[in-house]
Motif scaffolding. Sequence first.
Motif, short mmCIF file in Angstrom:
data_model
loop_
_atom_site.label_atom_id
_atom_site.label_comp_id
_atom_site.label_asym_id
_atom_site.label_seq_id
_atom_site.Cartn_x
_atom_site.Cartn_y
_atom_site.Cartn_z
N GLY A 45 35.97 49.26 -4.43
CA GLY A 45 35.10 49.52 -5.57
C GLY A 45 35.77 50.24 -6.73
N ALA A 46 36.92 50.86 -6.48
CA ALA A 46 37.62 51.59 -7.54
C ALA A 46 38.57 50.69 -8.33
N MET A 49 39.37 51.06 -12.07
CA MET A 49 38.81 52.35 -12.49
C MET A 49 39.91 53.41 -12.55
N ASP A 51 41.43 57.49 -11.88
CA ASP A 51 41.60 58.36 -10.72
C ASP A 51 40.30 59.08 -10.40
N GLY A 52 40.13 59.42 -9.13
CA GLY A 52 38.94 60.14 -8.70
C GLY A 52 38.59 59.81 -7.27
N TYR A 54 36.04 57.91 -4.58
CA TYR A 54 35.19 56.72 -4.51
C TYR A 54 34.77 56.46 -3.08
N GLN A 60 35.29 58.43 2.20
CA GLN A 60 35.57 58.86 0.83
C GLN A 60 37.05 58.57 0.58
N ARG A 62 40.36 58.79 -2.14
CA ARG A 62 40.90 59.44 -3.34
C ARG A 62 41.87 58.47 -4.02
N VAL A 63 41.64 58.24 -5.31
CA VAL A 63 42.54 57.40 -6.10
C VAL A 63 43.33 58.32 -7.01
N ALA A 68 44.88 54.08 -3.85
CA ALA A 68 43.72 54.51 -3.05
C ALA A 68 44.19 54.97 -1.67
N THR A 80 43.39 49.27 -5.79
CA THR A 80 42.65 49.26 -7.05
C THR A 80 43.14 48.10 -7.92
#
Length: 162
Positions: A45-46, A49, A51-52, A54, A60, A62-63, A68, A80
Amino acid sequence: VALLEDERVTVELINDGVHLHPSVLDLAYGTAGPDRVALITDAMGAAGMGDGLYPLGPLQVRVENGVAMLPDGSSIAGSTLTLDRVLRRALLVHGLTLPQAVESLSATPARLLGLADSVGSLETGKLADLVVLDSDTYDLVAVMRRGRWAVGGDRFPTVRSA
């Protein structure tokens, strides 16, 4: 290497520079060729997108810098990657020709999925699904789905079949 030499096998490769060393893609093309290499994304889903954090199912992810990972850093958690970036890497990093890269991105996967009669190449009678990329940067310019512009079509004249 045995899989690459077996003509019954098509190899799916995630060409993001993270999942595989670049030499793996070079080996696959040198041994199997574009009709037996399917370039894929393994996107979550990231994809596309920043960084952050998801969600990925119950996990959970982390990107960071487009990669990812599980938060503890123990494993890659999908990618991603978008297909325009797959194409860009195939051309610029691996030196594939445009026809080789496009075959591995569209015709080969369509054939593997049993959809080659309707998608995977631009031919009369097939669905008009295509993307238009900038010829210098390979950035997305427009998307056509089933013969209708979904994104960016205002830049192109309407084409009608006879």
